[in-house]
Motif scaffolding. Structure first.
Motif, short mmCIF file in Angstrom:
data_model
loop_
_atom_site.label_atom_id
_atom_site.label_comp_id
_atom_site.label_asym_id
_atom_site.label_seq_id
_atom_site.Cartn_x
_atom_site.Cartn_y
_atom_site.Cartn_z
N VAL A 194 -23.57 -32.86 45.87
CA VAL A 194 -24.72 -31.97 45.67
C VAL A 194 -25.92 -32.77 45.19
O VAL A 194 -25.81 -33.56 44.25
CB VAL A 194 -24.38 -30.86 44.66
N GLU A 195 -27.05 -32.61 45.85
CA GLU A 195 -28.29 -33.24 45.41
C GLU A 195 -29.19 -32.24 44.69
O GLU A 195 -29.95 -32.61 43.80
CB GLU A 195 -29.03 -33.84 46.61
N LYS A 196 -29.09 -30.96 45.08
CA LYS A 196 -29.86 -29.91 44.44
C LYS A 196 -28.89 -28.89 43.85
O LYS A 196 -27.85 -28.59 44.45
CB LYS A 196 -30.78 -29.20 45.45
N ILE A 197 -29.22 -28.36 42.68
CA ILE A 197 -28.32 -27.44 41.99
C ILE A 197 -28.03 -26.20 42.83
O ILE A 197 -26.93 -25.64 42.78
CB ILE A 197 -28.92 -27.04 40.62
N GLU A 198 -29.00 -25.80 43.66
CA GLU A 198 -28.79 -24.60 44.47
C GLU A 198 -27.81 -24.82 45.61
O GLU A 198 -27.38 -23.88 46.28
CB GLU A 198 -30.12 -24.07 45.02
N ASP A 199 -27.44 -26.09 45.85
CA ASP A 199 -26.46 -26.39 46.89
C ASP A 199 -25.03 -26.44 46.35
O ASP A 199 -24.09 -26.75 47.08
CB ASP A 199 -26.79 -27.73 47.55
N SER A 200 -24.86 -26.14 45.07
CA SER A 200 -23.52 -26.11 44.47
C SER A 200 -22.70 -24.97 45.06
O SER A 200 -23.23 -23.96 45.52
CB SER A 200 -23.62 -25.93 42.95
N ALA A 201 -21.39 -25.16 45.04
CA ALA A 201 -20.49 -24.10 45.48
C ALA A 201 -20.01 -23.31 44.26
O ALA A 201 -19.85 -23.87 43.17
CB ALA A 201 -19.30 -24.69 46.22
N LEU A 202 -19.78 -22.03 44.45
CA LEU A 202 -19.29 -21.16 43.39
C LEU A 202 -17.94 -20.59 43.81
O LEU A 202 -17.82 -19.98 44.88
CB LEU A 202 -20.26 -20.02 43.12
N ALA A 203 -16.93 -20.81 42.97
CA ALA A 203 -15.60 -20.24 43.22
C ALA A 203 -15.24 -19.31 42.08
O ALA A 203 -15.52 -19.60 40.91
CB ALA A 203 -14.57 -21.35 43.34
N THR A 204 -14.64 -18.18 42.39
CA THR A 204 -14.24 -17.21 41.37
C THR A 204 -12.78 -16.80 41.58
O THR A 204 -12.27 -16.83 42.71
CB THR A 204 -15.12 -15.95 41.41
N LYS A 205 -12.14 -16.43 40.48
CA LYS A 205 -10.76 -15.97 40.55
C LYS A 205 -10.52 -14.93 39.47
O LYS A 205 -10.92 -15.12 38.32
CB LYS A 205 -9.79 -17.14 40.38
#
Length: 314
Positions: A82-93
């Protein structure tokens, strides 16, 4: 000297209500043993030749909110590549228990990628531990080998040119399922002296054609990450048998058999392990590749492998 740090993280909690873990960490994501369709976080898959190996973690922030024994909520922000924070992936459980059965609901989201949803279940039936999980997405985030064949006629001569490209599935649902059944047996007054396990895996987007029968095709697929080991075909089965205290205390026997039912190739491992003291294990294992040539488990032309290992944990 190469130093490979599998995990490094810091833990912090807010009033013992919300627990944070920041850094490089490995997450247990999914209920079954060898295949975990809901796990789209960890990059390193389990290896048949080292089933208990410590896998490398990923960089991110994990949030855990438990509530009594009713449920656990997890969220993970993945900073991989990731270069930009908005390109991060979000995983939930979300995990919760009803009676003697535990359920899990999953979601994975990333900009410009297909969202992945999943669920798992863990229960006990007739004395056996039964676990299952599955994932679903519209389209697939993996790329696949596409074979392109062009025919030309030049000065009366027919010429065929074959080239390869990488493409994603974009217009259909993709699902992956796994089912695990485990049972231990008492023998000669030793509880769980004999252990058995069988796990099934189905991949709706698995290859149906053989990508290993042509060297150029095979190399293109492997070098461009278009081949995922042990998930290449559509249907697999893993059989595991264990026997502890073989002849002497702390000497164990294991036999594992992995089958790709798409191309009917398979791998068999037979091993002995000895643990003279806690956290020290000496292992010797033989591996056999079975099936016709140029299939998933036979394309390397190495039908037999031997490993001798010494593992120490501190």
């Amino acid at each position: 000297v190469i130093l490979n740090i599998k995990e490094i993280f810091l833990d912090y909690n807010i009033s013992h209500i919300a627990y944070f873990r920041v850094g490089k960490q490995f997450l247990k994501w999914g209920a079954t043993y060898f295949w975990n369709p809901v796990d789209v976080i960890n990059k390193e898959k389990k290896s048949f030749t080292d089933l208990e190996a410590t896998r490398e973690g990923v960089w991110g922030i994990k949030l855990h909110i438990p509530y009594k024994t009713i449920f656990n909520f997890y969220s993970f922000v993945d900073f991989t590549e990731v270069e930009k924070i908005e390109d991060s992936a979000l995983a939930t459980k979300l995990e919760f228990v009803i009676g003697n059965t535990e359920f899990g609901l999953y979601g994975w989201f990333k900009r410009e990628f297909n969202s992945v949803y999943g669920a798992d279940i863990s229960t006990r039936i007739f004395g056996a531990d039964v676990k299952a999980e599955g994932s679903l997405s519209y389209g697939d985030n993996r790329k696949y080998l596409k074979e392109n064949i062009s025919n030309f006629n030049i000065m009366g001569n027919d010429i065929t040119i074959t080239n390869y490209s990488a493409e994603k599935i974009t217009n259909e649902y993709v699902y992956r399922l796994s089912l695990n059944i485990y049972k231990g047996f008492e023998f000669l007054n030793v509880k769980d002296r004999i252990t058995t396990m069988i796990e099934f895996f189905y991949n709706s987007s698995g290859y149906t054609e053989n990508i290993f029968d042509n060297e150029a095709k095979r190399n293109f697929a492997i070098y461009n990450n278009l081949y995922t080991p042990n998930e290449y075909g559509k249907f697999y089965t893993l059989f595991m048998l264990g026997y502890k205290d073989l002849f002497i205390t702390d000497l164990s026997f294991s036999a594992n058999y992995l089958v790709n039912w798409t191309d009917y190739s398979s791998r068999l491992s037979i091993g002995l392990s000895y643990s003279p003291v806690d956290n020290v294990v000496v292992s010797f294992t033989t591996y056999l590749s079975l099936g016709e040539d140029n299939k998933e488990y036979t394309y390397t032309k190495l039908p037999v492998g031997l490993t001798l290992s010494l593992d120490m944990k501190f």
